[in-house]
Write a protein that holds these residues in place. Sequence first.
Motif, short mmCIF file in Angstrom:
data_model
loop_
_atom_site.label_atom_id
_atom_site.label_comp_id
_atom_site.label_asym_id
_atom_site.label_seq_id
_atom_site.Cartn_x
_atom_site.Cartn_y
_atom_site.Cartn_z
N ALA A 16 0.83 -1.21 0.00
CA ALA A 16 0.00 0.00 0.00
C ALA A 16 0.86 1.25 0.00
O ALA A 16 0.62 2.20 -0.77
CB ALA A 16 -0.93 -0.02 1.21
N ARG A 17 1.88 1.29 0.86
CA ARG A 17 2.74 2.46 0.92
C ARG A 17 3.62 2.57 -0.33
O ARG A 17 3.97 3.68 -0.76
CB ARG A 17 3.59 2.42 2.20
N GLY A 18 3.96 1.45 -0.91
CA GLY A 18 4.79 1.46 -2.11
C GLY A 18 4.09 2.04 -3.32
O GLY A 18 4.75 2.44 -4.29
N MET A 19 2.77 2.09 -3.30
CA MET A 19 2.05 2.66 -4.44
C MET A 19 2.37 4.14 -4.63
O MET A 19 2.26 4.67 -5.74
CB MET A 19 0.55 2.44 -4.28
N THR A 20 2.77 4.80 -3.55
CA THR A 20 3.17 6.21 -3.65
C THR A 20 4.40 6.36 -4.53
O THR A 20 4.60 7.42 -5.15
CB THR A 20 3.45 6.78 -2.25
N ILE B 110 4.83 -4.20 -7.92
CA ILE B 110 3.56 -3.98 -7.22
C ILE B 110 2.39 -4.14 -8.18
O ILE B 110 1.39 -4.79 -7.85
CB ILE B 110 3.54 -2.60 -6.53
N CYS B 111 2.50 -3.56 -9.36
CA CYS B 111 1.42 -3.71 -10.35
C CYS B 111 1.23 -5.16 -10.73
O CYS B 111 0.10 -5.66 -10.87
CB CYS B 111 1.72 -2.86 -11.58
N HIS B 112 2.35 -5.87 -10.89
CA HIS B 112 2.30 -7.30 -11.23
C HIS B 112 1.57 -8.09 -10.16
O HIS B 112 0.66 -8.89 -10.44
CB HIS B 112 3.74 -7.82 -11.39
N ALA B 113 1.94 -7.87 -8.89
CA ALA B 113 1.34 -8.63 -7.80
C ALA B 113 -0.14 -8.32 -7.63
O ALA B 113 -0.96 -9.23 -7.46
CB ALA B 113 2.10 -8.36 -6.50
N THR C 129 -17.41 -3.00 -8.86
CA THR C 129 -16.61 -1.79 -8.64
C THR C 129 -16.00 -1.82 -7.25
O THR C 129 -16.68 -2.10 -6.26
CB THR C 129 -17.46 -0.52 -8.80
N MET C 130 -14.71 -1.51 -7.19
CA MET C 130 -13.99 -1.39 -5.91
C MET C 130 -13.19 -0.10 -5.95
O MET C 130 -12.48 0.18 -6.93
CB MET C 130 -13.05 -2.58 -5.73
N LEU C 131 -13.31 0.70 -4.92
CA LEU C 131 -12.59 1.96 -4.80
C LEU C 131 -11.69 1.86 -3.58
O LEU C 131 -12.17 1.86 -2.44
CB LEU C 131 -13.57 3.12 -4.67
N ALA C 132 -10.38 1.72 -3.81
CA ALA C 132 -9.41 1.55 -2.73
C ALA C 132 -8.66 2.85 -2.52
O ALA C 132 -8.07 3.40 -3.45
CB ALA C 132 -8.44 0.42 -3.07
N TYR C 133 -8.66 3.32 -1.28
CA TYR C 133 -8.10 4.63 -0.96
C TYR C 133 -6.65 4.50 -0.51
O TYR C 133 -6.35 3.88 0.51
CB TYR C 133 -8.95 5.29 0.13
N MET C 134 -5.74 5.13 -1.27
CA MET C 134 -4.31 4.96 -1.04
C MET C 134 -3.60 6.27 -0.71
O MET C 134 -2.38 6.31 -0.61
CB MET C 134 -3.65 4.33 -2.29
N ALA C 135 -4.34 7.35 -0.52
CA ALA C 135 -3.71 8.65 -0.21
C ALA C 135 -3.21 8.68 1.23
O ALA C 135 -3.80 8.07 2.13
CB ALA C 135 -4.71 9.78 -0.44
N GLN C 136 -2.11 9.42 1.45
CA GLN C 136 -1.54 9.58 2.78
C GLN C 136 -1.32 11.05 3.14
O GLN C 136 -0.80 11.34 4.22
CB GLN C 136 -0.22 8.82 2.86
N ASP C 137 -1.69 11.97 2.28
CA ASP C 137 -1.49 13.39 2.56
C ASP C 137 -2.42 13.85 3.68
O ASP C 137 -3.47 13.25 3.90
CB ASP C 137 -1.75 14.21 1.29
#
Length: 224
Positions: free
Chosen positions: A43-47, A83-86, A138-146
């Motif tokens: 999750a953190r690596g998506m940044t 990460i995209c692959h996994a 539909t799935m909306l996954a929230y990955m923001a950390q700001d």
Amino acid sequence: MTDDAPLLAAVSTHLISAFQQAESRESPYHHWRLGSVFPDAVARGMTDLPFTPPVIDDTRGRRETHNESRRFFDQEAIATLPICHAVAHALQSRAVIDAIESRCNLDLTGTNLRIEYALDTQGFWLERHTDLGVKKFTMLAYMAQDPGHEDWGTDIYRDKESPPERVPAHFNTAMIFVPSNHTWHGFEPRKINGIRRTLIINYVTDEWRNRHELAFPNEPITRA
């Protein structure tokens, strides 16, 4: 076993657990809320993925207004970014598909996986819509950390005119729903101090035209 196998296994395990433990809600329509969607490192690596927010004018409330600037976990990203692959291979796997189908009581056979990595900045808004048609999940996954990201969740509505109910966008959580004629959702204009990072995950029918957006354009979901 390849070097990617442990990462793929970890992502799959997290996703299955998240779907199995998803909280079911009936208001304003039937949807589910998930916690700890991905392993924390993923999750953190998506940044750090090499995607930058597009510089765009007013979207007029529609993402397709600027289709050329949208980012996807497409074949190139899957081939070059672990990460995209996994994430893509986990969401394509039979075990994760079984978890989704069981939780949401649907059949995804014959659909294709589509993963958009949305990077929204100040000025973004999205008109309310339902995802009817070729989208079957539909799935909306929230990955923001700001700072303030918790307020950047999806707005959901009982109907086209009702006031919004805001889904909290806690880091590494998600909401899911099965599109219907009453699954109204959008994003009301508000301050975005940073980058609103969202994974928009859909399984779409073979009528989806933009095949380059799909994770595996020639590999629909099967029962095997």
